[in-house]
Write a protein that holds these residues in place. Sequence first.
Motif, PDB file in Angstrom:
ATOM      1  N   GLY A   1       1.421   6.633  -7.007  1.00  0.00           N
ATOM      2  CA  GLY A   1       0.389   7.629  -7.299  1.00  0.00           C
ATOM      3  C   GLY A   1       0.934   9.039  -7.191  1.00  0.00           C
ATOM      4  O   GLY A   1       0.643   9.903  -8.035  1.00  0.00           O
ATOM      5  N   ARG A   2       1.718   9.273  -6.158  1.00  0.00           N
ATOM      6  CA  ARG A   2       2.312  10.602  -5.981  1.00  0.00           C
ATOM      7  C   ARG A   2       3.275  10.921  -7.117  1.00  0.00           C
ATOM      8  O   ARG A   2       3.294  12.044  -7.629  1.00  0.00           O
ATOM      9  N   ILE A   3       4.056   9.942  -7.535  1.00  0.00           N
ATOM     10  CA  ILE A   3       4.996  10.149  -8.648  1.00  0.00           C
ATOM     11  C   ILE A   3       4.212  10.452  -9.928  1.00  0.00           C
ATOM     12  O   ILE A   3       4.576  11.369 -10.681  1.00  0.00           O
ATOM     13  N   ASP A   4       3.140   9.719 -10.165  1.00  0.00           N
ATOM     14  CA  ASP A   4       2.317   9.966 -11.357  1.00  0.00           C
ATOM     15  C   ASP A   4       1.762  11.389 -11.351  1.00  0.00           C
ATOM     16  O   ASP A   4       1.789  12.077 -12.377  1.00  0.00           O
ATOM     17  N   ARG A   5       1.273  11.839 -10.201  1.00  0.00           N
ATOM     18  CA  ARG A   5       0.733  13.206 -10.102  1.00  0.00           C
ATOM     19  C   ARG A   5       1.828  14.236 -10.332  1.00  0.00           C
ATOM     20  O   ARG A   5       1.622  15.234 -11.034  1.00  0.00           O
ATOM     21  N   LEU A   6       3.014  14.014  -9.762  1.00  0.00           N
ATOM     22  CA  LEU A   6       4.132  14.944  -9.955  1.00  0.00           C
ATOM     23  C   LEU A   6       4.573  14.994 -11.419  1.00  0.00           C
ATOM     24  O   LEU A   6       4.853  16.069 -11.955  1.00  0.00           O
ATOM     25  N   GLU A   7       4.635  13.829 -12.058  1.00  0.00           N
ATOM     26  CA  GLU A   7       5.002  13.803 -13.479  1.00  0.00           C
ATOM     27  C   GLU A   7       3.987  14.579 -14.308  1.00  0.00           C
ATOM     28  O   GLU A   7       4.350  15.310 -15.231  1.00  0.00           O
ATOM     29  N   HIS A   8       2.717  14.426 -13.971  1.00  0.00           N
ATOM     30  CA  HIS A   8       1.672  15.156 -14.678  1.00  0.00           C
ATOM     31  C   HIS A   8       1.846  16.667 -14.479  1.00  0.00           C
ATOM     32  O   HIS A   8       1.729  17.451 -15.433  1.00  0.00           O
ATOM     33  N   GLN A   9       2.138  17.080 -13.247  1.00  0.00           N
ATOM     34  CA  GLN A   9       2.351  18.498 -12.963  1.00  0.00           C
ATOM     35  C   GLN A   9       3.560  19.038 -13.720  1.00  0.00           C
ATOM     36  O   GLN A   9       3.516  20.149 -14.256  1.00  0.00           O
TER      37      GLN A   9
ATOM     38  N   SER B   1       0.836  -1.210   0.000  1.00  0.00           N
ATOM     39  CA  SER B   1       0.000   0.000   0.000  1.00  0.00           C
ATOM     40  C   SER B   1       0.871   1.262   0.000  1.00  0.00           C
ATOM     41  O   SER B   1       0.526   2.260  -0.645  1.00  0.00           O
ATOM     42  N   GLU B   2       2.008   1.214   0.697  1.00  0.00           N
ATOM     43  CA  GLU B   2       2.921   2.364   0.702  1.00  0.00           C
ATOM     44  C   GLU B   2       3.555   2.564  -0.673  1.00  0.00           C
ATOM     45  O   GLU B   2       3.701   3.699  -1.149  1.00  0.00           O
ATOM     46  N   ILE B   3       3.911   1.476  -1.310  1.00  0.00           N
ATOM     47  CA  ILE B   3       4.497   1.555  -2.650  1.00  0.00           C
ATOM     48  C   ILE B   3       3.470   2.114  -3.631  1.00  0.00           C
ATOM     49  O   ILE B   3       3.779   2.991  -4.447  1.00  0.00           O
ATOM     50  N   ASP B   4       2.237   1.626  -3.541  1.00  0.00           N
ATOM     51  CA  ASP B   4       1.172   2.106  -4.426  1.00  0.00           C
ATOM     52  C   ASP B   4       0.923   3.599  -4.222  1.00  0.00           C
ATOM     53  O   ASP B   4       0.710   4.343  -5.186  1.00  0.00           O
ATOM     54  N   GLU B   5       0.937   4.047  -2.960  1.00  0.00           N
ATOM     55  CA  GLU B   5       0.740   5.467  -2.669  1.00  0.00           C
ATOM     56  C   GLU B   5       1.855   6.307  -3.284  1.00  0.00           C
ATOM     57  O   GLU B   5       1.604   7.353  -3.895  1.00  0.00           O
ATOM     58  N   LEU B   6       3.097   5.838  -3.161  1.00  0.00           N
ATOM     59  CA  LEU B   6       4.223   6.574  -3.745  1.00  0.00           C
ATOM     60  C   LEU B   6       4.127   6.605  -5.273  1.00  0.00           C
ATOM     61  O   LEU B   6       4.435   7.632  -5.896  1.00  0.00           O
TER      62      LEU B   6
END
Length: 108
Positions: free
Chosen positions: A90-98, A83-88
């Motif tokens: 997701g955060r990386i995907d959002r940052l890449e999008h930004q 779950s921690e890996i999945d959360e990270l």
Amino acid sequence: MDNSSNLIQELLTIGLGTTTFVAEKLGEMGDRLVKEGKIEPDEAKTIVNEVLKKVNTDRGTVEDRMQKQLKTVLQDIGVPRQSEIDELRGRIDRLEHQVRDLENKQWR
């Protein structure tokens, strides 16, 4: 976490093999006692079934405890939960999008 899943699977397989071995030996012992006239065939079957039922119940408890211990060990040495890996991720995907959005704004 893939290694821990493999380890758990291996341990469970060993447990299953042990249960099979115990069942075979109990059957042999029951047959021998019946041949020696020390117990009746139905009694031998009942004893074997009761012992196997107990072994299977205990095995479930042992498996649960092993999984809890393994999770604790992995946590203690710093292996992240899925779950921690999945959360990270997701955060990386959002940052890449930004970052892509900011790059696109610069080029306009």
